[in-house]
Design a protein around this motif. Structure first.
Motif, PDB file in Angstrom:
ATOM      1  N   GLN A  88      -5.160  11.966  -6.034  1.00 34.58           N
ATOM      2  CA  GLN A  88      -4.229  12.018  -4.815  1.00 34.58           C
ATOM      3  C   GLN A  88      -4.713  11.158  -3.627  1.00 34.58           C
ATOM      4  O   GLN A  88      -5.514  12.002  -2.826  1.00 34.58           O
ATOM      5  CB  GLN A  88      -3.712  13.043  -4.500  1.00 34.58           C
ATOM      6  CG  GLN A  88      -2.430  13.223  -3.630  1.00 34.58           C
ATOM      7  CD  GLN A  88      -1.748  14.735  -3.391  1.00 34.58           C
ATOM      8  OE1 GLN A  88      -1.615  15.503  -4.350  1.00 34.58           O
ATOM      9  NE2 GLN A  88      -1.426  14.833  -2.304  1.00 34.58           N
ATOM     10  N   MET A  89      -4.557  10.014  -3.293  1.00 35.34           N
ATOM     11  CA  MET A  89      -5.093   9.234  -2.266  1.00 35.34           C
ATOM     12  C   MET A  89      -4.093   8.108  -2.036  1.00 35.34           C
ATOM     13  O   MET A  89      -3.260   7.787  -2.741  1.00 35.34           O
ATOM     14  CB  MET A  89      -6.560   8.802  -2.753  1.00 35.34           C
ATOM     15  CG  MET A  89      -7.379   9.766  -3.010  1.00 35.34           C
ATOM     16  SD  MET A  89      -9.071   9.323  -3.419  1.00 35.34           S
ATOM     17  CE  MET A  89      -9.875   9.133  -1.780  1.00 35.34           C
ATOM     18  N   ASP A  90      -4.546   7.136  -1.187  1.00 33.71           N
ATOM     19  CA  ASP A  90      -3.826   5.883  -1.004  1.00 33.71           C
ATOM     20  C   ASP A  90      -4.203   4.830  -1.925  1.00 33.71           C
ATOM     21  O   ASP A  90      -5.261   4.836  -2.617  1.00 33.71           O
ATOM     22  CB  ASP A  90      -4.270   5.262   0.048  1.00 33.71           C
ATOM     23  CG  ASP A  90      -3.880   5.818   1.387  1.00 33.71           C
ATOM     24  OD1 ASP A  90      -3.155   7.134   1.323  1.00 33.71           O
ATOM     25  OD2 ASP A  90      -4.348   5.504   2.557  1.00 33.71           O
ATOM     26  N   LEU A 111      -3.111   0.476  -3.720  1.00 36.65           N
ATOM     27  CA  LEU A 111      -2.590  -0.836  -3.225  1.00 36.65           C
ATOM     28  C   LEU A 111      -2.611  -1.669  -4.484  1.00 36.65           C
ATOM     29  O   LEU A 111      -3.321  -1.545  -5.573  1.00 36.65           O
ATOM     30  CB  LEU A 111      -3.805  -1.423  -2.417  1.00 36.65           C
ATOM     31  CG  LEU A 111      -3.695  -3.022  -2.129  1.00 36.65           C
ATOM     32  CD1 LEU A 111      -2.612  -3.137  -1.172  1.00 36.65           C
ATOM     33  CD2 LEU A 111      -5.116  -3.598  -1.733  1.00 36.65           C
ATOM     34  N   SER A 133       0.730  -0.971   0.037  1.00 31.30           N
ATOM     35  CA  SER A 133       0.041   0.025  -0.028  1.00 31.30           C
ATOM     36  C   SER A 133       0.782   1.198  -0.073  1.00 31.30           C
ATOM     37  O   SER A 133       1.657   1.334   0.724  1.00 31.30           O
ATOM     38  CB  SER A 133      -0.959  -0.038   1.328  1.00 31.30           C
ATOM     39  OG  SER A 133      -1.642   0.934   1.115  1.00 31.30           O
ATOM     40  N   LEU A 134       0.511   2.300  -0.831  1.00 35.36           N
ATOM     41  CA  LEU A 134       1.205   3.594  -0.961  1.00 35.36           C
ATOM     42  C   LEU A 134       0.201   4.529  -0.530  1.00 35.36           C
ATOM     43  O   LEU A 134      -0.860   4.790  -0.809  1.00 35.36           O
ATOM     44  CB  LEU A 134       1.767   3.830  -2.483  1.00 35.36           C
ATOM     45  CG  LEU A 134       2.740   2.753  -3.044  1.00 35.36           C
ATOM     46  CD1 LEU A 134       3.219   3.370  -4.457  1.00 35.36           C
ATOM     47  CD2 LEU A 134       3.961   2.617  -2.532  1.00 35.36           C
ATOM     48  N   GLN A 135       0.690   5.416   0.591  1.00 35.70           N
ATOM     49  CA  GLN A 135      -0.013   6.491   1.014  1.00 35.70           C
ATOM     50  C   GLN A 135      -0.061   7.847   0.386  1.00 35.70           C
ATOM     51  O   GLN A 135       1.359   8.102  -0.149  1.00 35.70           O
ATOM     52  CB  GLN A 135       0.311   6.560   2.364  1.00 35.70           C
ATOM     53  CG  GLN A 135      -0.555   5.711   3.443  1.00 35.70           C
ATOM     54  CD  GLN A 135       0.193   4.355   3.217  1.00 35.70           C
ATOM     55  OE1 GLN A 135       1.264   4.144   3.570  1.00 35.70           O
ATOM     56  NE2 GLN A 135      -0.704   3.267   3.219  1.00 35.70           N
ATOM     57  N   ASN A 136      -1.028   8.437   0.038  1.00 31.19           N
ATOM     58  CA  ASN A 136      -0.987   9.694  -0.406  1.00 31.19           C
ATOM     59  C   ASN A 136      -0.205  10.117  -1.444  1.00 31.19           C
ATOM     60  O   ASN A 136       0.450  10.999  -1.946  1.00 31.19           O
ATOM     61  CB  ASN A 136      -0.582  10.770   0.641  1.00 31.19           C
ATOM     62  CG  ASN A 136      -0.848  12.280   0.308  1.00 31.19           C
ATOM     63  OD1 ASN A 136      -1.902  12.338  -0.179  1.00 31.19           O
ATOM     64  ND2 ASN A 136      -0.202  13.155   0.845  1.00 31.19           N
ATOM     65  N   GLY A 146      -7.526   0.103  -4.188  1.00 29.95           N
ATOM     66  CA  GLY A 146      -7.425   1.244  -3.200  1.00 29.95           C
ATOM     67  C   GLY A 146      -8.362   2.248  -3.602  1.00 29.95           C
ATOM     68  O   GLY A 146      -8.525   2.522  -4.911  1.00 29.95           O
ATOM     69  N   HIS A 183       8.368   3.152   0.901  1.00 32.46           N
ATOM     70  CA  HIS A 183       8.320   1.896   1.415  1.00 32.46           C
ATOM     71  C   HIS A 183       9.522   1.022   0.964  1.00 32.46           C
ATOM     72  O   HIS A 183       9.684   1.260  -0.269  1.00 32.46           O
ATOM     73  CB  HIS A 183       6.912   1.288   1.107  1.00 32.46           C
ATOM     74  CG  HIS A 183       6.645   0.174   1.804  1.00 32.46           C
ATOM     75  ND1 HIS A 183       7.333  -1.369   1.629  1.00 32.46           N
ATOM     76  CD2 HIS A 183       5.888  -0.308   2.909  1.00 32.46           C
ATOM     77  CE1 HIS A 183       6.914  -1.993   2.315  1.00 32.46           C
ATOM     78  NE2 HIS A 183       5.995  -1.636   3.207  1.00 32.46           N
TER      79      HIS A 183
END
Length: 419
Positions: A232-234, A236, A212-215, A244, A306
């Protein structure tokens, strides 16, 4: 003889029956499933994101599928009306991020029970486990519905059968058939708010599966390489593509670009640092590397993104994770940093409409009066909810559309029936 028959017991159908019955007269609600409000019960992860408190303009912006059609309906019943409706009946609501409204109890059952209790208080007749076969027409007038258990006559009909998404709730596209029988146009149906598929080698190898990558900023590219949309959000990575919140919002634009470009493969990009320019990011990465020039690049850049994504992008840039800053080639570093800002990959579609949260397409809104939800082809036929060609992002926008159009359809259908 009923004044109004509502076909479909989802959010729009429940509100339509409540609104119609509040005018007096006899109202019948028919649903082919055994329980009403199934989709509401599972919405918002079982918490029910009942509406959104953002201003009209923002709500419309978050309903990219014909959201402007709702302006007239909002003059009669809007998001604040929805909030007032539930709070007046003892369901306290709370506002979360981006205007999303949930019951304080975090229990969708409270929302569903409130609607069902209102139906009973208004003495709406309810028939469940009953499928409608077709509408009964006498010339241009609809005089009733034919069902598995006989014919029911009425003066107005409201079609609130939902789309084709989440079919286990009863939304299997019946309303489109009824609409076509009455001469209405059904625009092309497609899945929205649905995971995106890809055949990229890194997807097939599952190297990023579950990451999962955030923002991040996820974009769907046009043929000229410019973004058709960016969210621009999270997000997956999955074993079949990407999912996601950001991916779900981009999904309908993947479909639209496939139609526009007349090809299956569409390009998307991920910007892991949407708030930072390439110049500033380059300077920051170089400073991190210079602080520990003898360390491996993997350790020097620890925490930048990450670790799995870091190693993945390093490998794609041709950089071994054990390489130190002293031995790093300038071109390879530039390629790596550029991929942090614009990692481009190919997608080839989405999961099926049945797996989508929302159906795109439906009964053409050009054939519906926006202030009343009345058919332009039949004076006593009304539509509401997802059966219409209206679709929004997740976040309370689709339920808002369903409840608003349901209320307006019920109000005007019963008024027409009682004339």
């Amino acid at each position: 003889m009923y004044q109004t028959i509502v076909i479909g017991g989802g959010p729009s159908g429940l509100m339509a029956a409540i609104s119609a019955s509040a005018q007096g007269g006899k109202v019948l609600l028919i649903d082919k499933k055994d329980k009403l409000g199934r989709k509401l019960q599972i919405s918002g992860g079982g918490r029910c994101n009942v509406t959104n408190r953002l201003p009209y303009e923002e709500i419309i912006k978050h309903i990219p599928g014909n959201g402007k059609f709702l302006y007239s309906a909002f003059n009669t019943f809007d998001n604040e009306s929805i909030i007032a409706y539930f709070e007046k009946r003892g369901v306290k609501l709370k506002e979360e991020d981006n205007g999303r409204m949930f019951p304080v109890s975090n229990n969708a059952k409270d929302v569903v029970d409130t609607l069902l209790n209102n139906l009973r208080d208004n003495q709406v007749e309810i028939k469940t486990n009953l499928a409608v076969n077709h509408l009964i027409l006498d010339g241009d007038t609809i005089i009733g519905v034919d069902t598995e258990r006989g014919v029911f006559h009425c003066q107005s009909v409201i079609i609130a059968t939902g789309g084709k998404s989440v079919p286990q709730t009863g939304s299997t596209g019946d309303g489109y058939r009824f609409a076509e029988q009455a001469g209405h146009t059904i625009t092309e149906l497609f899945p929205t708010e649905v995971p995106i598929t890809s055949s990229e080698p890194f997807i097939k190898s599952k190297v990023l599966q579950g990451l999962s990558l955030q923002n991040v900023a996820l974009s769907v590219l046009r043929k000229n390489g410019k973004p058709a949309i960016t969210h621009q959000m999270d997000m997956l990575f999955t074993h079949f593509g990407v999912s996601g919140p950001a991916a779900l919002r981009c999904s309908q634009f993947v479909y639209k670009e496939q139609q526009r470009q007349k090809k299956q493969d569409i390009q998307m990009t991920i910007d892991a640092f949407p708030e930072e320019s390439l110049h500033d990011l380059t300077r920051r990465v170089q400073e991190m590397l210079k602080e520990s020039p003898d360390k491996s690049i993997k350790n020097s850049l620890k925490g930048l993104v990450h670790e799995r994504y870091l190693l993945f992008l390093l490998e794609r840039a041709g950089i071994e994770e054990t390489t130190s800053y002293h031995h790093l080639k300038r071109d390879a570093l530039s390629t790596f940093i550029a991929s942090l800002k614009q990692f481009q990959f190919t997608v080839n579609g989405t999961l099926s409409i049945e797996k989508a949260f929302v159906t795109g397409g439906g009964v053409s809104v050009k054939e519906i009066h926006p202030a009343t939800m009345q058919s332009k082809l039949h004076d006593n036929l009304f539509f509401c909810g997802e059966v219409l060609d209206i679709h929004g992002y997740t976040g309370g926008y689709n339920i808002t559309s369903a409840l608003v159009t349901g209320y307006v359809a019920g109000l005007n259908a019963q008024k027409a029936a009682l004339l």
